[in-house]
Design a protein around this motif. Sequence first.
Motif, short mmCIF file in Angstrom:
data_model
loop_
_atom_site.label_atom_id
_atom_site.label_comp_id
_atom_site.label_asym_id
_atom_site.label_seq_id
_atom_site.Cartn_x
_atom_site.Cartn_y
_atom_site.Cartn_z
N SER A 109 50.66 33.38 35.36
CA SER A 109 51.13 34.57 36.06
C SER A 109 51.36 34.25 37.52
CB SER A 109 50.09 35.68 35.97
OG SER A 109 50.00 36.17 34.68
N LYS A 110 52.12 35.12 38.15
CA LYS A 110 52.33 34.95 39.58
C LYS A 110 51.00 35.17 40.30
CE LYS A 110 57.12 36.35 39.89
NZ LYS A 110 58.07 37.29 40.48
N LYS A 111 50.79 34.42 41.36
CA LYS A 111 49.55 34.53 42.12
C LYS A 111 49.40 35.93 42.72
CE LYS A 111 48.13 30.26 41.83
NZ LYS A 111 46.95 29.93 41.08
N ALA A 112 50.52 36.55 43.10
CA ALA A 112 50.47 37.88 43.71
C ALA A 112 49.91 38.91 42.73
CB ALA A 112 51.86 38.30 44.17
N LEU A 113 50.27 38.79 41.45
CA LEU A 113 49.77 39.73 40.44
C LEU A 113 48.28 39.56 40.20
CD1 LEU A 113 52.69 39.56 37.85
CD2 LEU A 113 52.32 41.22 39.65
N ILE A 114 47.84 38.32 40.22
CA ILE A 114 46.41 38.04 40.03
C ILE A 114 45.63 38.57 41.23
CG2 ILE A 114 44.69 36.21 39.79
CD1 ILE A 114 46.89 34.60 38.31
N GLU A 115 46.16 38.37 42.43
CA GLU A 115 45.50 38.86 43.64
C GLU A 115 45.48 40.38 43.69
OE1 GLU A 115 43.71 37.27 45.95
OE2 GLU A 115 43.99 35.56 44.64
N ARG A 116 46.55 41.00 43.23
CA ARG A 116 46.61 42.47 43.19
C ARG A 116 45.52 43.01 42.27
NH1 ARG A 116 52.08 44.57 41.15
NH2 ARG A 116 52.79 43.37 42.93
N GLN A 117 45.33 42.34 41.14
CA GLN A 117 44.29 42.75 40.21
C GLN A 117 42.91 42.57 40.84
OE1 GLN A 117 44.61 44.28 37.45
NE2 GLN A 117 42.62 44.06 36.50
N ARG A 118 42.72 41.48 41.56
CA ARG A 118 41.44 41.23 42.23
C ARG A 118 41.16 42.32 43.27
NH1 ARG A 118 41.62 35.63 43.63
NH2 ARG A 118 41.13 35.32 41.44
N LYS A 119 42.21 42.74 43.99
CA LYS A 119 42.08 43.80 44.99
C LYS A 119 41.69 45.11 44.32
CE LYS A 119 44.87 46.49 48.19
NZ LYS A 119 46.23 46.81 48.60
N ARG A 120 42.29 45.39 43.15
CA ARG A 120 41.96 46.61 42.41
C ARG A 120 40.51 46.61 41.98
NH1 ARG A 120 47.38 46.72 38.86
NH2 ARG A 120 48.67 47.87 40.32
N ILE A 121 40.02 45.45 41.54
CA ILE A 121 38.63 45.36 41.10
C ILE A 121 37.69 45.68 42.27
CG2 ILE A 121 36.84 43.73 40.33
CD1 ILE A 121 39.07 42.37 38.65
N ASN A 145 43.69 46.08 34.50
CA ASN A 145 44.20 45.45 33.30
C ASN A 145 43.28 44.28 32.96
OD1 ASN A 145 46.51 47.07 33.32
ND2 ASN A 145 47.56 45.65 34.70
N SER A 146 43.18 43.99 31.68
CA SER A 146 42.42 42.79 31.31
C SER A 146 43.35 41.59 31.46
CB SER A 146 41.90 42.91 29.88
OG SER A 146 42.96 43.15 29.00
N ARG A 147 42.90 40.59 32.16
CA ARG A 147 43.68 39.38 32.38
C ARG A 147 42.87 38.16 31.95
NH1 ARG A 147 48.34 39.03 35.18
NH2 ARG A 147 49.08 40.97 36.04
N CYS A 148 43.59 37.14 31.49
CA CYS A 148 42.96 35.89 31.10
C CYS A 148 42.33 35.23 32.33
CB CYS A 148 44.00 34.97 30.46
SG CYS A 148 43.38 33.34 30.05
N LEU A 149 41.11 34.76 32.18
CA LEU A 149 40.43 34.10 33.29
C LEU A 149 41.06 32.75 33.63
CD1 LEU A 149 36.69 34.80 32.40
CD2 LEU A 149 38.10 35.92 34.13
N LEU A 150 41.68 32.11 32.66
CA LEU A 150 42.23 30.78 32.87
C LEU A 150 43.67 30.81 33.37
CD1 LEU A 150 40.81 29.14 29.64
CD2 LEU A 150 39.86 29.05 31.94
N SER A 151 44.50 31.67 32.78
CA SER A 151 45.91 31.66 33.12
C SER A 151 46.38 32.90 33.88
CB SER A 151 46.76 31.53 31.85
OG SER A 151 46.59 32.67 31.04
N GLY A 152 45.63 33.99 33.80
CA GLY A 152 46.05 35.23 34.44
C GLY A 152 46.98 36.05 33.57
N ARG A 153 47.19 35.62 32.34
CA ARG A 153 48.09 36.32 31.42
C ARG A 153 47.55 37.73 31.13
NH1 ARG A 153 51.81 35.34 27.24
NH2 ARG A 153 51.44 36.64 25.41
N PRO A 154 48.42 38.78 31.24
CA PRO A 154 47.93 40.14 31.04
C PRO A 154 47.94 40.62 29.59
CG PRO A 154 50.17 40.21 31.81
CD PRO A 154 49.78 38.76 31.77
N LYS A 155 48.65 39.93 28.73
CA LYS A 155 48.76 40.39 27.34
C LYS A 155 48.07 39.42 26.40
CE LYS A 155 53.12 42.72 28.17
NZ LYS A 155 54.53 42.81 27.81
N GLY A 156 47.59 39.94 25.29
CA GLY A 156 46.96 39.09 24.28
C GLY A 156 45.63 38.53 24.73
N VAL A 157 44.84 39.34 25.45
CA VAL A 157 43.55 38.89 25.96
C VAL A 157 42.44 39.41 25.06
CG1 VAL A 157 41.97 38.97 27.93
CG2 VAL A 157 44.42 38.83 28.31
#
Length: 100
Positions: A2-14, A60-72
């Motif tokens: 995933s894009k780093k920005a999406l992963i960071e956005r999720q971290r900010k939400r948490i 959203n649930s995201r993969c810890l390894l890849s940041g993938r948002p679907k199929g977690v």
Amino acid sequence: MSKKALIERQRKRILLVNKYFIKRLDLKRKIKQERSFSKKFQLQQKLSQLPKDSSYIRLNSRCLLSGRPKGVFRDFKISRHFLREMALLGVLPGVKKASW
């Protein structure tokens, strides 16, 4: 990946969810208990003034390894791709490939 920005956005939400969790819970409890419509409305306005991203629903649930948002998979917090790969390598205890 995933894009780093999406992963960071999720971290900010948490972080926001953790910061405002008690305040949101308290306001929601007060809204349920209140009988007066005007007081309920005021409490609802206070609740709506909190940041949108502080709501638990927006996570959203995201993969810890890849940041993938679907199929977690919730149990492992990794995506189906990494789950299969790690299961075949024998890294995940108690997981084996099904055959029938």
